[in-house]
Design an enzyme around this catalytic site. Sequence first.
Site, PDB file in Angstrom:
ATOM      1  N   GLY A  16      20.019  -6.813  -9.874  1.00  0.00           N
ATOM      2  CA  GLY A  16      19.205  -5.914  -9.072  1.00  0.00           C
ATOM      3  C   GLY A  16      19.549  -6.027  -7.600  1.00  0.00           C
ATOM      4  O   GLY A  16      20.623  -6.517  -7.238  1.00  0.00           O
ATOM      5  N   ALA A  48      12.360   1.619  -8.844  1.00  0.00           N
ATOM      6  CA  ALA A  48      11.493   1.650  -7.665  1.00  0.00           C
ATOM      7  C   ALA A  48      11.455   3.054  -7.072  1.00  0.00           C
ATOM      8  O   ALA A  48      12.487   3.605  -6.691  1.00  0.00           O
ATOM      9  CB  ALA A  48      11.988   0.646  -6.628  1.00  0.00           C
ATOM     10  N   GLU A 120       2.326   4.405   3.377  1.00  0.00           N
ATOM     11  CA  GLU A 120       1.733   3.876   2.152  1.00  0.00           C
ATOM     12  C   GLU A 120       0.579   2.951   2.507  1.00  0.00           C
ATOM     13  O   GLU A 120       0.361   2.619   3.677  1.00  0.00           O
ATOM     14  CB  GLU A 120       2.787   3.157   1.297  1.00  0.00           C
ATOM     15  CG  GLU A 120       3.837   4.108   0.734  1.00  0.00           C
ATOM     16  CD  GLU A 120       4.777   3.443  -0.256  1.00  0.00           C
ATOM     17  OE1 GLU A 120       4.623   2.234  -0.518  1.00  0.00           O
ATOM     18  OE2 GLU A 120       5.662   4.128  -0.774  1.00  0.00           O
ATOM     19  N   HIS A 236      -0.495  -2.196 -10.196  1.00  0.00           N
ATOM     20  CA  HIS A 236      -0.411  -0.925  -9.470  1.00  0.00           C
ATOM     21  C   HIS A 236      -1.570  -0.046  -9.918  1.00  0.00           C
ATOM     22  O   HIS A 236      -1.836   0.084 -11.116  1.00  0.00           O
ATOM     23  CB  HIS A 236       0.918  -0.227  -9.759  1.00  0.00           C
ATOM     24  CG  HIS A 236       1.251   0.817  -8.745  1.00  0.00           C
ATOM     25  ND1 HIS A 236       0.603   2.034  -8.686  1.00  0.00           N
ATOM     26  CD2 HIS A 236       2.151   0.822  -7.728  1.00  0.00           C
ATOM     27  CE1 HIS A 236       1.099   2.735  -7.684  1.00  0.00           C
ATOM     28  NE2 HIS A 236       2.035   2.022  -7.088  1.00  0.00           N
ATOM     29  N   ARG A 289      -3.771  -2.565  -2.731  1.00  0.00           N
ATOM     30  CA  ARG A 289      -3.664  -2.217  -4.150  1.00  0.00           C
ATOM     31  C   ARG A 289      -4.687  -2.934  -5.031  1.00  0.00           C
ATOM     32  O   ARG A 289      -5.175  -2.353  -6.004  1.00  0.00           O
ATOM     33  CB  ARG A 289      -2.244  -2.533  -4.656  1.00  0.00           C
ATOM     34  CG  ARG A 289      -1.216  -1.560  -4.127  1.00  0.00           C
ATOM     35  CD  ARG A 289       0.177  -1.930  -4.580  1.00  0.00           C
ATOM     36  NE  ARG A 289       1.127  -0.900  -4.167  1.00  0.00           N
ATOM     37  CZ  ARG A 289       2.430  -0.960  -4.392  1.00  0.00           C
ATOM     38  NH1 ARG A 289       2.940  -1.990  -5.033  1.00  0.00           N
ATOM     39  NH2 ARG A 289       3.235   0.007  -3.992  1.00  0.00           N
ATOM     40  N   HIS A 350       2.479  -4.645 -12.330  1.00  0.00           N
ATOM     41  CA  HIS A 350       3.555  -4.003 -11.565  1.00  0.00           C
ATOM     42  C   HIS A 350       4.500  -4.980 -10.869  1.00  0.00           C
ATOM     43  O   HIS A 350       5.705  -4.808 -10.904  1.00  0.00           O
ATOM     44  CB  HIS A 350       2.928  -3.078 -10.530  1.00  0.00           C
ATOM     45  CG  HIS A 350       3.908  -2.322  -9.692  1.00  0.00           C
ATOM     46  ND1 HIS A 350       4.816  -1.441 -10.237  1.00  0.00           N
ATOM     47  CD2 HIS A 350       4.126  -2.320  -8.358  1.00  0.00           C
ATOM     48  CE1 HIS A 350       5.546  -0.906  -9.267  1.00  0.00           C
ATOM     49  NE2 HIS A 350       5.169  -1.433  -8.125  1.00  0.00           N
ATOM     50  N   ARG A 385       1.178  -8.361  -2.293  1.00  0.00           N
ATOM     51  CA  ARG A 385       2.330  -7.750  -1.629  1.00  0.00           C
ATOM     52  C   ARG A 385       1.967  -6.442  -0.924  1.00  0.00           C
ATOM     53  O   ARG A 385       1.263  -5.598  -1.473  1.00  0.00           O
ATOM     54  CB  ARG A 385       3.425  -7.450  -2.670  1.00  0.00           C
ATOM     55  CG  ARG A 385       4.620  -6.680  -2.110  1.00  0.00           C
ATOM     56  CD  ARG A 385       5.657  -6.444  -3.173  1.00  0.00           C
ATOM     57  NE  ARG A 385       5.216  -5.552  -4.228  1.00  0.00           N
ATOM     58  CZ  ARG A 385       5.470  -4.247  -4.261  1.00  0.00           C
ATOM     59  NH1 ARG A 385       6.146  -3.673  -3.279  1.00  0.00           N
ATOM     60  NH2 ARG A 385       5.062  -3.512  -5.268  1.00  0.00           N
TER      61      ARG A 385
END
Length: 529
Positions: A16, A48, A120, A236, A289, A350, A385
């Site tokens: 990744g 993502a 966001e 999430h 979140r 998530h 996060r």
Amino acid sequence: MSDNHYSCDFLIIGGGIAGLSAALEASSYGQVILLTKGKIGESATEKAQGGIAAAIDQPRDSTEFHFEDTIAAGAGLCDEKAVRVLVTEGVDRVKELIEMGARFDRAETEASGEFALALEGAHKRRRILHAGDETGKEIEKTLGRRVVSENKVIIHQGMMGIDLLTETGRCVGARALESKTGLVKTYQAKATLVATGGVSQVYLYTTNPSFTTGDGIAMAYRAGAIVTDMEFVQFHPTALVQFKQFEDIVALPRFLISEAVRGEGGVLLNNRGERFMEKYHAKLELAPRDIVSRAIIEEMKATGEDHVFLSLKGIAAEKIKHRFPMIYKTCLERGLDITKDNIPVAPAAHYFMGGIKTDIDGRTNLPGLYAAGECASTGVHGANRLASNSLLEGLVFGHRAALAAKSEILTKFETKLESQIPNLKPRFKDFEIQRYKLIIKTAMWNGTGIIRSRESLENTWQKLEKLEKDLIYPVGLIEELELKNMLLISKLITKAALDRHESRGAHYRTDYPTTDDNWKRHLTYQLIG
């Protein structure tokens, strides 16, 4: 090198963003072998959607603002030194990506060609670079293209790590299983980097691809590496709830509806058609979140439904199609026109904030072993996060780990690794593996999920302990190795969640519903002996 025994300077496990970033840097200093569990390009990075956060729009934004937002989201457990590294070096790493040819969206109305930066949750400025809603895929393609074009990295695809190899307390490589042949191969290395991604497949509902089974963390733990923050799993808030004709809880991850959709004006409605986030947080749909996820759970309980709705009616249809083409296309394939229809959504596992404990250079407590990306815990994310910091973390700390590891190639040591390794034999049939996985995933979702308690956690622990008696190691199929790793990771998460007697960030317990400063510390675990 022989057919089943390889030697190199740098062994990187995982393809990744963190693994590719490290491979690019490490290839300048020595011979690199990169192992990927699937094909090159198959990783959580590819999935993502939202973007990568970086304070490139200065002076309207700043690394200080980015630092403050990250610290605030982390609920008191961020390592400030690591966050400084992330937000400052992240700007340079992103600019390098752009120079490599990464195509991030530009603002159509800007004659200057400025980037179309998104907003966001919990960010005070627009700083999210994106490529439609397939940002991870664009970044991975850019890094992968550079790795292949430079032809400096040996890539072995379809290789799953079995265990790390250690001698006299030092990591000297890894043993891996080739999926096509079932052959076991040994990789001897002066420096080994684990970059295998997350763990969210231990949960019944997840946005993650099927291969995110915590393999690297499990391997490192078995080798004696310290793991930390295992209780902090981010759920999430908005994953598409499948229609019954599409539902497959074992094989089909829940499709992520990016937080960027809410950033562009999407609102949450309960099943009565009421907007509800004003009851839970001043930032409404752009609250952190963990708060949005718990709010959705409360609304689902109140209405007796398994989902709420995400409405995009405040966003122009053409903007939806242009800004979120993959989400639009995928929902359309599943019977929803999101320019007209509300999207049924519910939380799903998530991202993992915990993992292999490292310093800011990716070093672990085992000499010769490094870790980067989601499988590592640098302290950047703390207990929760900040959105779109994950890709940035992989990019920055993969690069730093490779820089730090270059000193290892000067290390002189002799190993006594066996050149002939017996191949492993399968023990379970496929339906048995899937049944065991489902037991783990269901127990974790019900007992070690978004809302926890001592009773629920102890219930999970008992189920995992009972299951462990049926699973004997070693095993001989990739799916069996995944199962073994999933069980270990589930036990570590549940143990840490039991041990932390408070609620903080993504960890919420009904029996300890408040944050306690006495628990403003990291919990660490290590296998001794």
